[in-house]
Design an enzyme around this catalytic site. Sequence first.
Site, PDB file in Angstrom:
ATOM      1  N   TYR A 143       0.821  -1.210   0.000  1.00 51.91           N
ATOM      2  CA  TYR A 143       0.000   0.000   0.000  1.00 51.91           C
ATOM      3  C   TYR A 143       0.857   1.263   0.000  1.00 51.91           C
ATOM      4  CZ  TYR A 143      -4.740  -1.834   0.768  1.00 51.91           C
ATOM      5  OH  TYR A 143      -5.968  -2.434   0.627  1.00 51.91           O
ATOM      6  N   LYS A 194       3.075 -15.243   1.802  1.00 52.40           N
ATOM      7  CA  LYS A 194       3.378 -16.180   0.721  1.00 52.40           C
ATOM      8  C   LYS A 194       4.899 -16.336   0.625  1.00 52.40           C
ATOM      9  CE  LYS A 194       1.221 -16.850  -3.138  1.00 52.40           C
ATOM     10  NZ  LYS A 194       0.809 -18.276  -3.143  1.00 52.40           N
ATOM     11  N   ASP A 227      -3.062 -17.914   0.093  1.00 57.46           N
ATOM     12  CA  ASP A 227      -4.099 -18.525  -0.748  1.00 57.46           C
ATOM     13  C   ASP A 227      -4.759 -19.688  -0.012  1.00 57.46           C
ATOM     14  OD1 ASP A 227      -1.680 -19.910  -0.885  1.00 57.46           O
ATOM     15  OD2 ASP A 227      -1.907 -20.483  -2.993  1.00 57.46           O
ATOM     16  N   ASP A 251      -6.313  -7.100   3.919  1.00 62.93           N
ATOM     17  CA  ASP A 251      -7.458  -6.434   3.299  1.00 62.93           C
ATOM     18  C   ASP A 251      -8.404  -7.485   2.716  1.00 62.93           C
ATOM     19  OD1 ASP A 251      -8.999  -4.281   2.200  1.00 62.93           O
ATOM     20  OD2 ASP A 251      -8.046  -4.666   0.256  1.00 62.93           O
ATOM     21  N   ASP A 255     -12.109  -9.276   4.456  1.00 62.32           N
ATOM     22  CA  ASP A 255     -13.417  -9.226   3.795  1.00 62.32           C
ATOM     23  C   ASP A 255     -14.023 -10.624   3.714  1.00 62.32           C
ATOM     24  OD1 ASP A 255     -13.438  -6.495   3.381  1.00 62.32           O
ATOM     25  OD2 ASP A 255     -13.940  -6.650   1.245  1.00 62.32           O
TER      26      ASP A 255
HETATM   27  C1  IPM Z   1     -10.399  -1.319   4.025  1.00 61.16           C
HETATM   28  C2  IPM Z   1     -10.680  -0.665   2.713  1.00 61.16           C
HETATM   29  C3  IPM Z   1      -9.536   0.294   2.417  1.00 61.16           C
HETATM   30  C4  IPM Z   1      -8.299  -0.538   2.218  1.00 61.16           C
HETATM   31  C5  IPM Z   1      -9.765   1.262   1.250  1.00 61.16           C
HETATM   32  C6  IPM Z   1     -11.029   2.062   1.417  1.00 61.16           C
HETATM   33  C7  IPM Z   1      -8.578   2.178   1.068  1.00 61.16           C
HETATM   34  O1  IPM Z   1     -10.869  -1.624   1.722  1.00 61.16           O
HETATM   35  O2  IPM Z   1     -10.300  -0.607   5.027  1.00 61.16           O
HETATM   36  O3  IPM Z   1     -10.310  -2.546   4.055  1.00 61.16           O
HETATM   37  O4  IPM Z   1      -8.033  -1.070   1.135  1.00 61.16           O
HETATM   38  O5  IPM Z   1      -7.560  -0.675   3.190  1.00 61.16           O
HETATM   39 MG    MG Z   2     -10.897  -3.619   2.437  1.00 64.42          MG
END
Ligand code: IPM
Ligand code: MG
Length: 370
Positions: A143, A194, A227, A251, A255
């Site tokens: 990032y 990884k 993975d 990230d 999710d």
């Molecule tokens: C998160 C989001 C952020 C990220 C974005 C909005 C920059 O997806 O907080 O997970 O990628 O970190």
């Molecule tokens: Mg995110």
Amino acid sequence: MPSNKKLLILPGDGIGPEVMAQVRRVIDWMDRRRSVGFGLEEGLVGGAAIDGEGVPISDATMDKAMTADAVLLGAVGGPKWDNLPFAQKPERGLLRLRKEMVLFANLRPALCFDALVDASTLKPELVAGLDIMIVRELTGGIYFGEPRGIEMLPDGTRRGINTQVYTTPEIQRVARVAFDLAKKRGNRLCSVEKANVMESGVLWREEVTKLHAAEYPEVELSHMYADNCAMQLVRNPKQFDVIVTDNLFGDILSDAAAMLTGSLGMLPSASLGATDASGRRAALYEPVHGTAPDIAGQNKANPLATLLSFAMMLRYSFDLAEDAELIEQAVQDVLAAGKRTGDIAKPGQATVSTSQMGDAILAALDKRAA
Ligand code: IPM
Ligand code: MG
């Protein structure tokens, strides 16, 4: 009541302001009923700041964030600002907060509430009782790594570049947070990278292994490729207790883990910095969900993830575990009573609005505190 707890509220974009409005009602309730008062300030971030102040976060708001005891953020971004140059996008506001406040440890719990077991796309037996904590490194890796950019090549084609980079101290400080959390939970830590294809992953694995031997031999440590971790999360998520991983894998995996619980609309997060000599620790709390532009402004969004983020703040920034639990119990109560915003409702089930969910939470708090 007057308070020395300085809290900066940044509602942001999309559903951010409407979910934050419900949390403010709970903050007022805390002040009235529990004598937990905050000195509140509010500011702009993301698209709202671009529109209002010309930048994704102003220096003045950054100053407030740097001196606040904690920051509570809604969400940033939206289609309106999608075509802006990269450095001016709403997301840069959030990334600047993370970077300048040095919030290197992002705690993302994935907890399956009993009343919502059916909301998961996985079989109930796989997710009932699920309680995972993902610790994502938040201020390093791809990032922020240099070099980065898009360059023109002599033949007229272009090349996009990002750099994955980690140092020993960066790995150690986030791993320590994860080991410490594991000790307070199930005592198991799974470190994810990884190392089979990336040198930064090899270093990650070596440093975590060394730290384990030197400081945390009592914690059960395992390693997993990212993975495989994605696969294991949907195959048998309850095998995990605490997961520690880098910025990008975190990230993605957070999710996936979040969706195991049925809805992103339920999941809070905490982003923490180092504790300084005076015991102060920079901290930002935000829901894992985004701005949900499709339902923004319609009083449909689920305010519970932001409310639970506020509860995390009470616990991690202010050592008010009892008050945090009160809020978490109120959330369980309203879910058990069948209150559902659209994101957590079953097909055909009656839904409540954002503000009705707020009403239900306040009523549950009143009842618990009576
Ligand atoms: C998160 C989001 C952020 C990220 C974005 C909005 C920059 O997806 O907080 O997970 O990628 O970190
Ligand atoms: Mg995110």
